[in-house]
Enzyme design. Sequence first.
Site, PDB file in Angstrom:
ATOM      1  N   ASP A 137     -11.154   1.662  -1.073  1.00 16.60           N
ATOM      2  CA  ASP A 137     -11.207   3.105  -0.816  1.00 16.60           C
ATOM      3  C   ASP A 137     -12.119   3.844  -1.794  1.00 16.60           C
ATOM      4  OD1 ASP A 137      -9.580   3.310   1.419  1.00 16.60           O
ATOM      5  OD2 ASP A 137      -7.737   3.493   0.254  1.00 16.60           O
ATOM      6  N   GLU A 156       0.827  -0.659  -5.137  1.00 15.68           N
ATOM      7  CA  GLU A 156      -0.278   0.285  -5.148  1.00 15.68           C
ATOM      8  C   GLU A 156       0.320   1.651  -5.499  1.00 15.68           C
ATOM      9  OE1 GLU A 156      -3.281   2.981  -2.793  1.00 15.68           O
ATOM     10  OE2 GLU A 156      -1.110   2.915  -2.887  1.00 15.68           O
ATOM     11  N   ASP A 182       0.836  -1.189   0.000  1.00 15.51           N
ATOM     12  CA  ASP A 182       0.000   0.000   0.000  1.00 15.51           C
ATOM     13  C   ASP A 182       0.880   1.252   0.000  1.00 15.51           C
ATOM     14  OD1 ASP A 182      -2.814   0.805   0.185  1.00 15.51           O
ATOM     15  OD2 ASP A 182      -2.227   1.739   2.060  1.00 15.51           O
TER      16      ASP A 182
END
Length: 490
Positions: A390, A337, A290
């Site tokens: 998200d 990501e 992430d």
Amino acid sequence: MERASGIIMPIFSLPGKYGIGTMGKEARAFADFLNKAGQKYWQVLPLGPTCCGNSPYSSWSTFAGNPNLINIEELEEKDLVDKEFADRLSWGRGDVDYVKVNKNKGKVLRKAFENGYDTLKDEIYAFAVENSVWIYDYALYTALKEHFDMAPWYEWPEDIRLREKSAIESYSDELKEEIDYHIFVQYLFFEQWNGLKEYAHEKDIRFIGDLPIYVAMDSADVWASPQFFQLDEKNVPTAVAGVPPDYFSENGQLWGNPLYDWKAMEKDGYGWWIRRVDGARKLFDVIRIDHFRGLESYWAVPAEEETAINGRWEKGPGLDFIERIKGWFNGIEIIAEDLGILTDEVRQLLKDSGFPGMKVLEFAFDESGDSDYLPHKYERNCVCYGGTHDNATIREWKEKGSKKEIAFAQGYFGIGKGENFNFGIIRGGMASVADLFITQMQDYLELGAEARTNIPGIADGNWKWRMKRGAANDRLAAKILKMTKMYGRA
């Protein structure tokens, strides 16, 4: 990666008894569903014990498992807990009621500890030895939090806050039973997770799991290894993590995580990170890092700031760090990501790493008409997402997004008036050249804003959605399988 597809489905979002999704029979049923639907990947969110706002991205430990995800029915089957005891407790209905779950799951696990610790002592000891790089620090940290009325570690008395040897020894003796309890709970978690993972592998399903780039300030990770973070002599952060103003927030996002002291980590051979990646590798088949762009440069915000606006870019560890990780874990599969503010330097780092980046369809149809997320610009080595945890669900995006964007998407994918919009977008992602296509389970169920997993920048009310029992049925699996086969992903 070979050409394939998968679905994002948090463990806590599974249906079942006792208020929250767990690693029990409903998880195995979802693995069966994925197999019937021709999917090869199950993407989950971080599995650690949650703290602030119940976010999986804010955990007390990067290594430990979330006790709330332990399946009570398996404990009942092993006579560790009486079914009537668990059934008498209030768990809430519908979406996750964290107040009730956090309170009552602990009661059940305490009862299991009372009933089973002595019988399982040898197995628990073997588990603790195998996980000694983190388990004792975590168990002591958690016992200390309870001892100090859940205060964060940086508000504890100075001797234990700074980990003086005499204090560690004294509290370890005083809190021995609590330490044993927390090791026992982790033993239960990993026994169940390993059982679920083995079952999924038998169904040809592999797990993708997120590894957040940062850890929480109030965590066993920072308390046990403060030398690897940007802290002053009293272990107070000098700067914290966030991102500048962007798509999600005009004030940026002030995450508040302590930043790494990358020079200290490099001097240590990145040992802390190697241990961390090894822990994630044991949980997941594929790791999604992430906020990958933070490895090239990261947004550092002075600790006293109230928003992320007044931060600055600082250089990250770059390719040297990535090559060190790849060298330690030969053949490790990582997804980067690479969302957010991208620069030529970030793009070059991604290319040099060899990791597949992410292409999110909900970001592809802006007014420029020239987004890098448009499928005709893809190379094979990437992962196409309808949306992530998200993002809005596809239905919410259609209902609340820009009319120009939606019209652009409909025209681009040739979604006619009579075609289901959700499946038109999914069809477009499935048909893309990307090696892997993934979208949220909510998108296959055609759910709207009520089923959103997370709204970035909003602390409360997230991470609660649960799928209704029976929603992941054979009819839907057959529909997904047909499309998956059509585009060569099954």
